[in-house]
Scaffold this active site. Structure first.
Site, PDB file in Angstrom:
ATOM      1  N   CYS A 128       0.790  -1.240   0.000  1.00 40.51           N
ATOM      2  CA  CYS A 128       0.000   0.000   0.000  1.00 40.51           C
ATOM      3  C   CYS A 128       0.821   1.287   0.000  1.00 40.51           C
ATOM      4  O   CYS A 128       0.746   2.052  -0.951  1.00 40.51           O
ATOM      5  CB  CYS A 128      -0.933   0.002   1.196  1.00 40.51           C
ATOM      6  SG  CYS A 128      -2.245  -1.206   0.995  1.00 40.51           S
TER       7      CYS A 128
HETATM    8  P1  NAD Z   1      -4.060  -8.676  -4.094  1.00 38.87           P
HETATM    9  O1  NAD Z   1      -3.223  -8.565  -5.303  1.00 38.87           O
HETATM   10  O2  NAD Z   1      -3.623  -9.496  -2.928  1.00 38.87           O
HETATM   11  O3  NAD Z   1      -5.501  -9.201  -4.511  1.00 38.87           O
HETATM   12  C1  NAD Z   1      -6.179  -8.866  -5.659  1.00 38.87           C
HETATM   13  C2  NAD Z   1      -6.912 -10.114  -6.121  1.00 38.87           C
HETATM   14  O4  NAD Z   1      -7.866  -9.780  -7.110  1.00 38.87           O
HETATM   15  C3  NAD Z   1      -5.989 -11.159  -6.754  1.00 38.87           C
HETATM   16  O5  NAD Z   1      -6.174 -12.385  -6.087  1.00 38.87           O
HETATM   17  C4  NAD Z   1      -6.475 -11.230  -8.202  1.00 38.87           C
HETATM   18  O6  NAD Z   1      -6.362 -12.517  -8.755  1.00 38.87           O
HETATM   19  C5  NAD Z   1      -7.935 -10.851  -8.023  1.00 38.87           C
HETATM   20  N1  NAD Z   1      -8.626 -10.425  -9.222  1.00 38.87           N
HETATM   21  C6  NAD Z   1      -8.218  -9.507 -10.143  1.00 38.87           C
HETATM   22  N2  NAD Z   1      -9.171  -9.368 -11.101  1.00 38.87           N
HETATM   23  C7  NAD Z   1     -10.184 -10.206 -10.769  1.00 38.87           C
HETATM   24  C8  NAD Z   1     -11.434 -10.517 -11.362  1.00 38.87           C
HETATM   25  N3  NAD Z   1     -11.838  -9.920 -12.486  1.00 38.87           N
HETATM   26  N4  NAD Z   1     -12.215 -11.441 -10.768  1.00 38.87           N
HETATM   27  C9  NAD Z   1     -11.838 -12.030  -9.630  1.00 38.87           C
HETATM   28  N5  NAD Z   1     -10.675 -11.777  -9.010  1.00 38.87           N
HETATM   29  C10 NAD Z   1      -9.858 -10.881  -9.583  1.00 38.87           C
HETATM   30  O7  NAD Z   1      -4.331  -7.186  -3.624  1.00 38.87           O
HETATM   31  P2  NAD Z   1      -4.713  -6.663  -2.140  1.00 38.87           P
HETATM   32  O8  NAD Z   1      -3.502  -6.448  -1.336  1.00 38.87           O
HETATM   33  O9  NAD Z   1      -5.806  -7.497  -1.582  1.00 38.87           O
HETATM   34  O10 NAD Z   1      -5.268  -5.224  -2.503  1.00 38.87           O
HETATM   35  C11 NAD Z   1      -6.501  -5.057  -3.166  1.00 38.87           C
HETATM   36  C12 NAD Z   1      -6.856  -3.578  -3.142  1.00 38.87           C
HETATM   37  O11 NAD Z   1      -7.067  -3.153  -1.790  1.00 38.87           O
HETATM   38  C13 NAD Z   1      -5.759  -2.661  -3.694  1.00 38.87           C
HETATM   39  O12 NAD Z   1      -6.361  -1.578  -4.333  1.00 38.87           O
HETATM   40  C14 NAD Z   1      -5.035  -2.199  -2.452  1.00 38.87           C
HETATM   41  O13 NAD Z   1      -4.400  -0.970  -2.642  1.00 38.87           O
HETATM   42  C15 NAD Z   1      -6.181  -2.072  -1.474  1.00 38.87           C
HETATM   43  N6  NAD Z   1      -5.800  -2.208  -0.078  1.00 38.87           N
HETATM   44  C16 NAD Z   1      -4.905  -3.151   0.301  1.00 38.87           C
HETATM   45  C17 NAD Z   1      -4.581  -3.282   1.652  1.00 38.87           C
HETATM   46  C18 NAD Z   1      -3.578  -4.307   2.103  1.00 38.87           C
HETATM   47  O14 NAD Z   1      -3.152  -4.216   3.251  1.00 38.87           O
HETATM   48  N7  NAD Z   1      -3.186  -5.264   1.282  1.00 38.87           N
HETATM   49  C19 NAD Z   1      -5.186  -2.461   2.616  1.00 38.87           C
HETATM   50  C20 NAD Z   1      -6.123  -1.532   2.184  1.00 38.87           C
HETATM   51  C21 NAD Z   1      -6.435  -1.412   0.840  1.00 38.87           C
END
Ligand code: NAD
Length: 443
Positions: free
Chosen positions: A270
């Site tokens: 992030c």
């Molecule tokens: P991540 O990469 O772990 O997860 C994203 C998931 O989405 C992946 O598993 C991917 O395969 C899936 N995906 C993509 N397109 C898809 C579709 N069309 N259908 C189904 N699945 C699909 O990412 P994350 O860390 O979980 O982050 C996700 C969002 O949340 C980002 O925008 C991030 O900035 C935000 N965020 C993350 C955190 C954190 O601590 N990781 C905290 C707050 C916000």
């Protein structure tokens, strides 16, 4: 309520899906990888987060959690869809919206034949304007429906911290809940999802909700870079930064609980990408974000402070020295290695010609994808430490605070990148250095 979580195999998606299911909603956890969905069906969480495994098993038993690859069926069987897909940064630092566009298209197609009202909620972190100018038009185009009349749209940024994701999601008292809404009807429905959660709800415009997430992350990242810059100066001047930190926190205008720990810099999925994305957005609209860029610049080089210290203490060149690196994940409590400072530290030590043994109780599986056979992976901290000339602590896992752990070391040099150890508790003969600390030899 019936909820589809798109991106359900990611950190945020899986936590959101399991936690909402635990609150009694019927949740379809939508992922693209059949293998990951199969593992979830078997009760195996695909990421490490405290409490996640027990909760996953529980919601599967209660049948409130349904892992699936069938996005269309999930959306059509739900009242609300959450978009939790990844928003990485592109080569120029700006946000890459490929997954957001893809998910919006698929949800739009599913909405085409859906009967009844539905709200699409963007939970992914997206730069201001994305939900209204990109997601919404895609949804309208592929569903053939109109926002406001046929479906609603909200933006609900996620504030969970990896390492305590389940706790943060279930108890949003510290962070609150932000709901940006296109209209009151959409916001009312999404607020209902959170009515049993103990946290203040702030309802805003969609753009404000998007911006709040960037403002928070940039603010906290700025604190960390401030702390690191001061700690580096303290170290050269022979001042203990921990004393300075206490002095800062005594001032009510600054206060405790700020992100003022000095160390190897911030990492994770992030802070680095979000500050980069808002910098790129600011430049796109003609603003030079000097402070945000400085935050990134300080962070960029901070991991190398640990390597510099190692050279200073162990000897330059480091060629042939065996270094134990304790902690690989970008922070304790997670197995996440994205942008972890350990990557820069280890690669730099490898370039210096060191032999590296590493230990992390959770992140080794992910570390193997990065370092391959270039480092040795230990199953216990002692195993990494035993034949080491020096040890570098990169992640503040609590187990590294035990001074007895280090007694097995061949060399007696500890470089503490997170101030987890109290040097006064170390056995005789140890040389201890840390970011923001001049160093001590125990006689
Ligand atoms: P991540 O990469 O772990 O997860 C994203 C998931 O989405 C992946 O598993 C991917 O395969 C899936 N995906 C993509 N397109 C898809 C579709 N069309 N259908 C189904 N699945 C699909 O990412 P994350 O860390 O979980 O982050 C996700 C969002 O949340 C980002 O925008 C991030 O900035 C935000 N965020 C993350 C955190 C954190 O601590 N990781 C905290 C707050 C916000």
């Amino acid at each position: 309520m019936r909820i589809a979580v798109v991106g359900g195999t990611g950190y945020v998606g899986l936590t959101t899906a399991v936690c909402l299911a635990a609150r009694g909603h019927l949740v379809f956890c939508v992922g693209r990888s059949p293998d990951k969905i199969q593992r979830l069906i078997q009760g195996i969480p695909i990421i490490y987060e405290e409490k996640l495994e027990e909760m996953l098993k529980d919601v599967l038993k209660r049948r409130t959690f349904v892992p699936t690859t069938d996005l269309k069926k999930a959306v059509q069987g739900s009242d609300v869809s959450f978009i939790c897909v990844g928003t990485p940064c592109g080569d120029d630092g700006s946000i890459d919206l490929t997954q957001i566009r893809g998910a919006s298209r698929e949800i739009g197609c599913a909405l085409k034949d859906k009967v009844g009202y539905h709200v699409v909620v963007v939970k992914s972190t997206v730069v201001p304007g994305t939900t209204e100018d990109i997601v919404l038009p895609i949804l309208e185009k592929f569903s053939g429906k109109r926002v406001g009349a046929d479906f609603g749209v909200c933006m609900n940024p996620e504030f969970l911290r990896e390492g305590r994701a389940v706790n943060d999601f279930m108890l949003p008292k510290e962070t609150g809940i932000v709901i940006g809404e296109i209209d009151q009807k959409s916001g009312d429905l999404v607020s209902k999802i959170y009515e049993d959660f103990d946290g203040e709800i702030l309802r805003t415009s969609i753009r404000a909700a998007e911006m709040i997430k960037y403002a928070r992350n940039s603010y906290l990242a700025k604190d960390i870079s401030f702390a690191n810059e001061f700690a580096n100066i303290c170290q050269r001047l022979g001042v203990d930064y921990l004393d300075v930190k206490k002095g800062l926190e005594m001032d009510a205008r600054i206060g405790e609980g700020r992100f003022l720990d000095a160390g190897a810099g911030f990492g994770g999925s992030c802070f680095p990408k979000d500050v980069n994305a808002i910098v790129a957005k600011a430049k796109e609209i003609g603003i030079l974000p000097v402070m945000l860029e400085s935050t990134l610049n300080v962070n960029e080089v901070q991991p190398y402070e640990l390597v510099k210290l190692t050279k200073q203490v162990v000897g330059n060149p480091l060629n042939g020295k065996r270094i134990a690196v304790l902690g690989l994940a970008f922070k304790p409590g997670t197995d996440d290695m994205r942008e972890a400072p350990s990557i820069k530290v280890i690669n730099s030590l490898l370039r210096e010609g060191c032999e590296i043994s590493v230990y992390d109780s959770k992140a080794v599986r992910n570390a193997k994808k990065i370092f391959g056979s270039h480092v040795e992976y230990a199953e216990k901290a002692e195993e990494a430490l035993r034949h080491a000339d020096a040890c570098v602590i990169v992640t503040e896992w609590p187990e590294f605070a035990n001074p007895k752990l280090y007694t097995c070391m061949r060399g007696r040099v500890i470089i503490d990148g997170r101030r987890v150890l109290n040097p006064a508790t170390l056995p005789l003969g140890f040389i201890y250095h840390a970011i923001g600390f001049l160093g001590a030899v125990k006689k």
